[in-house]
Design an enzyme around this catalytic site. Structure first.
Site, PDB file in Angstrom:
ATOM      1  N   LEU A  20      -5.278 -23.435   0.477  1.00  0.00           N
ATOM      2  CA  LEU A  20      -4.713 -24.626   1.099  1.00  0.00           C
ATOM      3  C   LEU A  20      -5.773 -25.577   1.637  1.00  0.00           C
ATOM      4  O   LEU A  20      -5.520 -26.759   1.804  1.00  0.00           O
ATOM      5  CB  LEU A  20      -3.779 -24.223   2.244  1.00  0.00           C
ATOM      6  CG  LEU A  20      -2.466 -23.569   1.820  1.00  0.00           C
ATOM      7  CD1 LEU A  20      -1.724 -23.055   3.032  1.00  0.00           C
ATOM      8  CD2 LEU A  20      -1.608 -24.551   1.049  1.00  0.00           C
ATOM      9  N   HIS A 417      -1.640 -20.624   9.867  1.00  0.00           N
ATOM     10  CA  HIS A 417      -0.444 -21.254   9.301  1.00  0.00           C
ATOM     11  C   HIS A 417      -0.810 -22.043   8.057  1.00  0.00           C
ATOM     12  O   HIS A 417      -1.955 -22.449   7.858  1.00  0.00           O
ATOM     13  CB  HIS A 417       0.227 -22.167  10.332  1.00  0.00           C
ATOM     14  CG  HIS A 417      -0.551 -23.428  10.622  1.00  0.00           C
ATOM     15  ND1 HIS A 417      -0.368 -24.592   9.918  1.00  0.00           N
ATOM     16  CD2 HIS A 417      -1.527 -23.691  11.527  1.00  0.00           C
ATOM     17  CE1 HIS A 417      -1.190 -25.521  10.384  1.00  0.00           C
ATOM     18  NE2 HIS A 417      -1.907 -25.002  11.366  1.00  0.00           N
ATOM     19  N   CYS A 418       0.196 -22.228   7.198  1.00  0.00           N
ATOM     20  CA  CYS A 418       0.049 -23.141   6.070  1.00  0.00           C
ATOM     21  C   CYS A 418       1.001 -24.305   6.338  1.00  0.00           C
ATOM     22  O   CYS A 418       1.236 -24.643   7.492  1.00  0.00           O
ATOM     23  CB  CYS A 418       0.347 -22.432   4.749  1.00  0.00           C
ATOM     24  SG  CYS A 418       2.005 -21.737   4.636  1.00  0.00           S
ATOM     25  N   MET A 419       1.551 -24.923   5.306  1.00  0.00           N
ATOM     26  CA  MET A 419       2.394 -26.095   5.524  1.00  0.00           C
ATOM     27  C   MET A 419       3.702 -25.760   6.232  1.00  0.00           C
ATOM     28  O   MET A 419       4.259 -26.580   6.952  1.00  0.00           O
ATOM     29  CB  MET A 419       2.713 -26.763   4.184  1.00  0.00           C
ATOM     30  CG  MET A 419       1.503 -27.370   3.501  1.00  0.00           C
ATOM     31  SD  MET A 419       1.972 -28.192   1.976  1.00  0.00           S
ATOM     32  CE  MET A 419       0.349 -28.431   1.224  1.00  0.00           C
TER      33      MET A 419
END
Length: 472
Positions: A20, A417-419
């Site tokens: 990411l 966290h990601c999106m």
């Protein structure tokens, strides 16, 4: 065997998270590069600012990988070490064999290697005279030195690997529409475990090569298209069809099939569809049916591959910097081929998604939004907890309860966290109460192993994560 498999899944999920970092960096760079191109504003200085990102993808991947695997709250030292190490590796390989081209894999390997050195060296004891250089800073000294040896080993190992990867790329290209179908299908199918970024990265950043007018060589479908390669974009056009048309059709079907809370479902589906159309971010919409109706998700993966095959057969060629969204469609229209066909194909897929999803939801009584069975939890839920949903923006309370039900801050080994997801690793699984976390209004909880979970928050994950960081 099960423990080894769970550990492997956890590591792959972490690797997926590392992908990411470069993906996040690409939208602005891509927009800058595109609008400054000769056929648009023709601003070479601005274009070079965007191109510099694409020319250093291996560095971004190295930083992403070390952030994913380094076990520390403050990751500045391993990041600095990873940056120095990737520069050392590139220099070492160039000196040993100029024909070696590792691309993003150099970054991934260096990032993982640096994280491994950091995790093992941060607690080493040394004479007090060296205290300033040891501890968590020790990796800054050790990693670049060790990378020289790594480069020497890779100079022997990588050439045959490079031949296999090149063969894979050539094989996918030779499969034509079938190859594009396979890519599209797997691209979506891997999202539930967060590994689609691993699969995407080779196609996006390493597949094929193109030499620009100034002699610069770029690789990957995404970067080659933005650089003006007339052969690139065949693997990317499908995403405009799915993200701008197909998934909004699915959202409409789920709204029409809702039996209760129609206004709430309408709001959720409308906002998710607009997000997909405008930004290309599909997770909020996909997560709404991914776990409650996996049959629909499998169909979605098939239709993504089908969209790719159709676009390939029609000679539709267009790429993106941030995703298959309306912004990239408009900006990159002039670089593509047969782009106008995206519209009729997209309309057809809107209808295909809509009628297929509606048929399957009704026929098999799938529990999509607004069709859930009434459920009363045997465990008492306080009024405060009932009101602590993401809809009322009470991020501080939600973060507090998530940390509490993960076993407290001391039980959290790593969290990021990601999106749309919190990705958590804990020390003691017995201290977690995942059912309580589900009561907080989150969209789902995925258990990757006894101690590794993903909590699906949605687009507000950054706000929740910010509050969690204040607690831990």
């Amino acid at each position: 065997m099960k423990a080894a498999l769970n550990s492997f899944k956890k590591k792959l999920a972490q690797l997926g998270r590392s992908m990411l970092v470069p993906v996040t960096a690409m939208p602005v760079a891509g927009i800058l590069s595109r609008i400054a191109s000769p056929d648009m504003l023709n601003i070479p200085l601005l274009k070079s600012a965007g191109d510099i990102v694409f020319g250093n993808m291996d560095i971004l991947f190295a930083l992403g990988a070390v952030v994913a695997f380094a076990k520390a709250k403050d990751k500045v030292s391993p990041m600095v070490a990873s940056l120095l190490s990737i520069l050392v590796l590139k220099s070492t390989l160039a000196a040993l064999d100029e024909t070696i081209s590792m691309g993003i894999f150099a970054g991934i390997i260096v990032g993982c290697f640096t994280a491994w050195i950091f995790n093992h060296s941060k607690d080493w004891k040394t004479p007090k005279i060296f205290d300033f250089f040891t501890g968590e800073k020790f990796v800054i000294t050790l990693a670049p030195i060790a990378t020289v040896g790594l480069g020497y080993v890779l100079s022997f190992i990588w050439p045959p690997i490079q031949m296999v990867l090149d063969g894979f790329a050539i094989g996918i290209a030779k499969l034509g529409a079938v190859g594009v179908f396979i890519f599209g299908f797997l691209n979506r199918l891997l999202i539930p475990v967060g590994l689609h970024h691993v699969f995407n990265s080779y196609i996006y950043f390493n597949l094929g090569s193109y030499t620009q007018a100034d002699g610069t060589v770029v690789t990957g479908e995404m970067t080659r298209f933005l650089a003006g390669d007339p052969t690139a974009g065949l693997f990317l056009s499908m995403f405009f069809v799915v993200m701008m048309f197909g998934l909004p059709g699915a959202a409409l079907a789920m709204y029409k099939c809702a039996k209760k809370r129609k206004s709430e479902v309408k709001g959720l589906m409308t906002s998710s569809a607009i997000t997909s159309f405008v930004t290309g971010i599909t997770e909020p919409l996909e997560f709404s049916f991914m776990f409650v109706a996996p049959q629909l998700y499998f169909v979605h993966a098939l239709y993504t591959g089908l969209a790719g095959a159709v676009c390939y057969l029609l000679g539709i060629r267009i790429g993106f910097s941030s995703g298959g969204n309306i912004i990239d469609l408009v900006l990159n229209w002039g670089l593509g081929s047969n782009v106008i066909l995206i519209i009729p194909v997209g309309i057809a897929f809107f209808a295909l998604y809509y009628f297929t999803f509606r048929f399957l939801i009704v026929k098999y009584n799938l529990k999509t939004l607004g069709r859930e069975d009434d459920f009363i939890d045997s465990e008492e839920i306080t009024e405060e907890e009932k009101n602590a949903t993401l809809s009322n923006k009470n991020y501080a309370y939600i973060a507090k309860k998530i940390v509490e039900n993960l076993g407290g801050a001391a039980n959290i080994e790593n969290i990021g966290h990601c999106m749309t997801r919190l990705r958590v690793e804990t020390k003691d699984a017995s201290l977690m109460n995942l059912e309580k976390i589900k009561q907080m209004g989150v969209k789902g909880v995925i258990t990757l192993s006894d101690t590794s979970v993903q909590i699906i928050i949605g687009s507000e994950v950054q706000q929740v994560m910010a509050e969690i960081e204040q607690i831990i």
